[in-house]
Enzyme design. Structure first.
Site, PDB file in Angstrom:
ATOM      1  N   ARG A  81       0.806  -1.222   0.000  1.00  0.00           N
ATOM      2  CA  ARG A  81       0.000   0.000   0.000  1.00  0.00           C
ATOM      3  C   ARG A  81       0.839   1.272   0.000  1.00  0.00           C
ATOM      4  NH1 ARG A  81      -2.663  -3.993   2.748  1.00  0.00           N
ATOM      5  NH2 ARG A  81      -4.888  -4.203   2.222  1.00  0.00           N
ATOM      6  N   HIS A 106      -0.900  -2.418  -4.460  1.00  0.00           N
ATOM      7  CA  HIS A 106      -0.228  -3.197  -5.518  1.00  0.00           C
ATOM      8  C   HIS A 106      -0.198  -2.453  -6.851  1.00  0.00           C
ATOM      9  CE1 HIS A 106       0.210  -6.362  -2.718  1.00  0.00           C
ATOM     10  NE2 HIS A 106      -0.973  -6.915  -2.855  1.00  0.00           N
ATOM     11  N   HIS A 180       3.402 -12.771  -4.823  1.00  0.00           N
ATOM     12  CA  HIS A 180       2.190 -12.891  -4.002  1.00  0.00           C
ATOM     13  C   HIS A 180       1.623 -14.315  -4.029  1.00  0.00           C
ATOM     14  CE1 HIS A 180      -1.614 -11.600  -2.153  1.00  0.00           C
ATOM     15  NE2 HIS A 180      -1.033 -10.440  -1.916  1.00  0.00           N
ATOM     16  N   ASP A 252      -1.746  -9.723   8.496  1.00  0.00           N
ATOM     17  CA  ASP A 252      -1.550  -9.018   7.227  1.00  0.00           C
ATOM     18  C   ASP A 252      -0.622  -7.854   7.530  1.00  0.00           C
ATOM     19  OD1 ASP A 252      -1.688  -8.118   4.639  1.00  0.00           O
ATOM     20  OD2 ASP A 252      -3.790  -7.470   4.719  1.00  0.00           O
ATOM     21  N   GLU A 316       5.557 -12.277   1.541  1.00  0.00           N
ATOM     22  CA  GLU A 316       5.853 -11.288   0.507  1.00  0.00           C
ATOM     23  C   GLU A 316       7.045 -10.428   0.932  1.00  0.00           C
ATOM     24  OE1 GLU A 316       2.034  -9.263  -0.620  1.00  0.00           O
ATOM     25  OE2 GLU A 316       1.267 -10.664   0.891  1.00  0.00           O
TER      26      GLU A 316
END
Length: 351
Positions: A81, A106, A180, A252, A316
């Protein structure tokens, strides 16, 4: 070692997309597509030698042209982000697509997983490498500068999938590539990954606001559900009454990796005791987004499988989210003619 090329289908504008399947002597098989430089399948043996596809994904090209979850995706020009979908370089502010509330995620609705790539492949020192390349033109997705982009995937005889990201801009710009892929070491259609065990070599993570944009702070994992310095199951603390977990609907979060050098180092492990498979993650990136597929909801995938929340897990490797706007973070602003060159390795073994 061998490589096999087959037709995957045609894009909406009539371009032919292909699949490339690499196989090593121990039977590990990885399939890629030149559409999106995407990882489509990863077959690795379990403790008894049985091969299983351990990544979530789709069966056909048409589904990959949508691919909202980003299955197997090469993400750029900026992964993760960017707050307020904007950044400033050399006094000039650049506006990006707001595709995640008020923020950019992304790089917008057309990330690097929605382009067709030129392909080269070769064998060297007993390993197979496939390279996907393209020119990302100035102001594509809103980012300044022409950018020569290459992502190289190498399959070794040690069951390593090596990813090298290479790029050189002709202007100062923002670059933050990642992969990803959603992993499930029991097999892509086996459901929840909450019993998988994880180790992450990080003493800190970067907390966020409610829109998952980092605040710029660094928080110690010690004494929190974010602590994976000792191996534990993903499910042990995922539902804890802890603000960052509630904000993300699970894990996350960007972890601040404990790195002792600029070299590629072991930063994380994923262990599935049911199958006996283990995956080690190595990188020379400063951060890693640990994501437990919280937003999957009835996604139709391979072999008629329906994927739901927490049916896969992503590691990631990256610069920290919104690093282009936060002075305290390692910068994702790359100078003109400066080489962007980072490596991530997913190594598969058994326990």
């Amino acid at each position: 070692m061998n490589i096999r090329k087959t037709v995957f289908g045609k894009t909406s504008n009539g371009e032919t997309a292909s699949l490339y399947t690499l196989t090593n002597k121990s039977g590990m098989t990885v399939t890629f597509s030149d559409y999106g430089a995407t990882i489509v399948n990863v077959f690795v043996p379990d403790a008894k030698g049985k091969l299983e596809d351990v990544v979530l994904g789709y069966d056909n090209l048409e589904q990959y042209t949508g691919n909202a979850p980003g299955f197997g995706s090469f993400i750029g020009r900026h992964a993760n982000r960017i707050g307020n979908a904007s950044f400033t370089i050399n006094g000039k502010t650049y506006e990006l697509e707001k595709n995640d509330g008020n923020n950019n995620l992304h790089s917008g609705s057309k990330s690097y997983n929605k382009f067709l790539y030129e392909t080269e492949y070769y064998e060297e020192d007993g390993s197979l490498t496939i390279e996907f390349s393209r020119l990302s033109p100035d102001m594509e997705q809103g980012f300044p500068g022409n950018l020569d982009v290459t992502v190289a995937y190498t399959l070794t005889e040690e069951n390593e999938l090596v990813i090298e990201y290479l790029a050189v801009p002709d202007q100062d710009t923002v670059i933050n590539f990642t992969n990803h892929t959603y992993f499930n070491l029991s097999g892509h259609k086996s459901g929840s990954i909450l019993n998988h065990k994880v180790w992450i070599n990080a003493n800190q993570f970067t907390p966020t606001d409610d829109s998952l944009i980092p605040t710029g702070e660094f928080v110690d994992v010690e004494g929190t559900p974010m602590d994976f310095r000792t191996v534990k199951t993903i499910g042990q603390d995922i539902n804890a009454d802890y603000k960052p977990l509630k904000q993300g609907g699970g894990y996350d979060h960007n972890y601040v990796l404990n790195r002792e050098s600029e070299d590629v180092e072991l930063v994380a492990e994923l262990i599935d005791e049911a199958s006996g498979r283990k995956m080690e993650v190595y990188t020379d990136k400063p951060g890693m987004q640990f994501y437990t597929a919280n937003f999957l909801d009835g996604e139709k995938g391979k072999e008629g499988t329906t994927y739901n929340a927490r049916d896969g897990v992503c590691f990631e490797t990256q610069f920290y989210p919104n690093a282009c706007n936060i002075a305290e973070f390692p910068s994702s602003i790359i100078k003109a003619e400066e080489e962007y060159d980072f490596v991530t390795v997913y190594k598969f073994t058994t326990i």
